[in-house]
Write a protein that holds these residues in place. Structure first.
Motif, PDB file in Angstrom:
ATOM      1  N   SER A 127      22.844   1.326  81.482  1.00 27.71           N
ATOM      2  CA  SER A 127      24.100   1.630  81.025  1.00 27.71           C
ATOM      3  C   SER A 127      24.222   3.041  80.753  1.00 27.71           C
ATOM      4  O   SER A 127      23.520   3.794  80.789  1.00 27.71           O
ATOM      5  N   TYR A 162      25.007  -8.580  81.787  1.00 22.47           N
ATOM      6  CA  TYR A 162      25.054  -7.433  80.839  1.00 22.47           C
ATOM      7  C   TYR A 162      26.457  -7.526  79.972  1.00 22.47           C
ATOM      8  O   TYR A 162      26.213  -7.246  78.550  1.00 22.47           O
ATOM      9  N   ASN A 163      27.634  -7.678  80.447  1.00 21.02           N
ATOM     10  CA  ASN A 163      28.673  -7.523  80.209  1.00 21.02           C
ATOM     11  C   ASN A 163      29.235  -8.690  79.354  1.00 21.02           C
ATOM     12  O   ASN A 163      29.924  -8.698  78.337  1.00 21.02           O
ATOM     13  N   LYS A 169      24.310  -6.098  74.768  1.00 24.29           N
ATOM     14  CA  LYS A 169      24.811  -4.801  74.495  1.00 24.29           C
ATOM     15  C   LYS A 169      24.400  -4.179  73.115  1.00 24.29           C
ATOM     16  O   LYS A 169      24.657  -2.839  72.786  1.00 24.29           O
ATOM     17  N   SER A 173      19.309   0.479  75.485  1.00 23.88           N
ATOM     18  CA  SER A 173      19.143   0.311  76.866  1.00 23.88           C
ATOM     19  C   SER A 173      18.278   1.445  77.502  1.00 23.88           C
ATOM     20  O   SER A 173      18.317   2.695  76.970  1.00 23.88           O
TER      21      SER A 173
END
Length: 222
Positions: A127, A162-163, A169, A173
């Motif tokens: 990220s 991931y999104n 999130k 990371s």
């Protein structure tokens, strides 16, 4: 004709350890690598209580040549968790936890869910705010054990995982450094960029950066 039918049946038989068809089973291969390199069939135990959870997308589970179970067959502190990460199911994917058996194996001071408090969860993902594993280790002042989550799918779908999965999130990371070689997966699966590694290769490199030199056995089996 009867022999051919038996051959077809053998190819359809599933190994429920690596979840590949019997003719593609990697369990014996992993055992042989461990035996040749460590003189034991015992899986590698990671340093400092590090635990790896591979979050595997539904479509990746169906692939014949996925590499996640290679890591699981080589590393003791590793589990594979299958989830339907398609939309909108990704929104409700439950947060992963270190298996209770792993908590009790690391320490006998805690029972049940209390053992999870000993871990800090991070995600292996490049990220924008990702830090190196070396920097993460220096920042981990409370000296908690690390629970590393690795996303297992194609790079395109892993980015969507991931999104879309809300709690990912929220995790710190960490990203890989010193990627010297291109993926050995390149002849099999198209890589979107040079440093795009397979799941097993990513785990092997991350484990080495955490101080587990024997993690190279994952690549050997791969």
């Amino acid at each position: 004709m009867h022999v051919r039918e038996e051959e077809k049946e053998e190819h359809r038989t599933m190994c429920y350890s690596c979840f590949r068809r019997e003719n593609l089973c990697i369990c014996k291969l992993c055992e042989r690598v461990l035996l040749e390199k460590t003189r034991s069939k015992e899986k590698l135990v990671l340093k400092d209580g590090l635990h790896v959870s591979i979050l595997q997308d539904r479509d990746e589970f169906r692939r014949k040549l996925g590499s996640a179970h290679i890591a699981r067959n080589i590393v003791e502190n590793c589990d594979v968790v299958w989830r339907d990460c398609s939309w909108p199911n990704a929104l409700t994917v439950p947060k992963l936890e270190v298996p209770v058996s792993a908590c009790t194996a690391v320490t006998e001071e805690f029972d049940g869910d209390e053992g999870h408090e000993e871990y800090e969860m991070v995600v292996l993902w490049p990220s924008e705010d990702a830090i190196s594993i070396k920097e993460y280790k220096n920042r981990n002042l409370n000296k908690k054990k690390t629970h590393m989550v690795v996303l297992d799918s194609t790079w395109y779908k892993a980015r969507r995982m991931y999104n879309r999965i809300p709690w990912l999130k929220d995790l710190p990371s960490i990203s890989l450094q010193n990627i010297e070689n291109e993926s050995m997966y390149k002849p099999i699966r198209k890589q979107p960029f040079r440093d795009a590694l397979s799941t097993a290769e990513s785990i092997a490199l991350a484990l080495k950066e955490f101080g587990n030199e024997d993690a190279e056995l994952v690549n050997i089996a791969f």
